[in-house]
Enzyme design. Structure first.
Site, PDB file in Angstrom:
ATOM      1  N   LYS A 124     -55.119  36.851  33.623  1.00 32.26           N
ATOM      2  CA  LYS A 124     -55.739  35.780  34.397  1.00 32.26           C
ATOM      3  C   LYS A 124     -57.056  35.335  33.757  1.00 32.26           C
ATOM      4  O   LYS A 124     -57.302  34.133  33.591  1.00 32.26           O
ATOM      5  CB  LYS A 124     -55.977  36.235  35.843  1.00 32.26           C
ATOM      6  CG  LYS A 124     -56.569  35.178  36.745  1.00 32.26           C
ATOM      7  CD  LYS A 124     -56.438  35.580  38.206  1.00 32.26           C
ATOM      8  CE  LYS A 124     -57.173  36.854  38.517  1.00 32.26           C
ATOM      9  NZ  LYS A 124     -57.103  37.230  39.945  1.00 32.26           N
ATOM     10  N   ASP A 142     -54.473  33.031  40.681  1.00 33.88           N
ATOM     11  CA  ASP A 142     -55.245  33.922  41.541  1.00 33.88           C
ATOM     12  C   ASP A 142     -54.620  33.937  42.944  1.00 33.88           C
ATOM     13  O   ASP A 142     -53.530  33.408  43.153  1.00 33.88           O
ATOM     14  CB  ASP A 142     -56.711  33.495  41.592  1.00 33.88           C
ATOM     15  CG  ASP A 142     -56.918  32.150  42.273  1.00 33.88           C
ATOM     16  OD1 ASP A 142     -55.918  31.484  42.630  1.00 33.88           O
ATOM     17  OD2 ASP A 142     -58.090  31.763  42.457  1.00 33.88           O
TER      18      ASP A 142
END
Length: 215
Positions: A124, A142
């Site tokens: 991420k 997320d």
């Protein structure tokens, strides 16, 4: 699991989001690729607002790997101690700063694999840096994007990896560069977790969520 929205509805949704915010930006403050990398690494299990408050005192004195090493782990801890997990994050930032100097000439690499080899940098974080700094259409999934993707039918998936692939596979190519920012902002301010603000949602007409509220 929520079914996948058809192409025409996907295009309508992202066209609307683009009309509202043609050039969406991440909310983490930074001045270069290194400070972006550090800010994103610090943001794990922390809010962007909290990270920004800490880095406003950090980045003026440590905006390169060399300056970060000069500041040292204890100096860094003093700057970021208001952020959750600050000791472990400080250790990782110092380690990644040393690796950037020793292996990459002090520059942040533009490869996902290279970024993910750095301490404290997961997929991420790497995708945020690739998207925001190197302008690659990487999708940093997320909790907001995971929720919005599944709730709306934009990108259904049982985990973050599946949602990331669904975005890459199903969002029209013209929208991929900014897709994750549009979805993060939508999830942060409109499609919130406990009580989504369906009454003011600009993409309500195409969303597959079956528990829409007018409030």
């Amino acid at each position: 699991m929520t079914r996948q929205l058809p192409y025409a509805q996907m295009k309508a949704i992202f066209s609307r989001l683009r009309e509202i915010e043609p050039e969406p930006k991440g909310e983490l403050e930074h001045v270069n690729a290194f400070t972006l990398l550090v800010a994103v690494a610090l943001s794990a299990q922390a809010t962007d607002v909290g990270v920004n408050k800490a880095t406003r005192g950090l980045f003026p004195v440590a905006d390169t790997p060399e300056k970060m090493l000069a500041l040292g782990e204890e100096g860094l801890i003093e700057k970021i101690k208001t952020i959750g997990l600050f000791r472990n994050k400080a250790k990782n930032v110092i380690k990644l700063s040393r690796i950037l100097i020793d292996e990459y000439g002090g520059e942040v690499p533009s490869s996902r694999a290279a970024l993910m080899s750095l301490p404290g940098v997961g997929r991420k974080t790497a995708n945020v840096v690739l998207n925001m700094w190197f302008h690659q259409p990487a999708q940093a999934v997320d909790t907001h994007i995971f929720r919005v993707g599944n709730r709306t039918g934009i990108a259904p998936g049982k985990d973050e990896g599946a949602v990331e692939r669904a975005i890459e596979d199903n969002v029209p190519a013209e929208f991929l560069q900014h897709a994750h920012h549009w979805l993060i902002l939508h999830g942060r301010y409109i499609c919130v977790a406990r009580k989504p603000k369906c009454g003011i949602c600009p993409i309500r007409d195409w969303c597959l969520y079956d528990q829409k509220e007018d409030a």
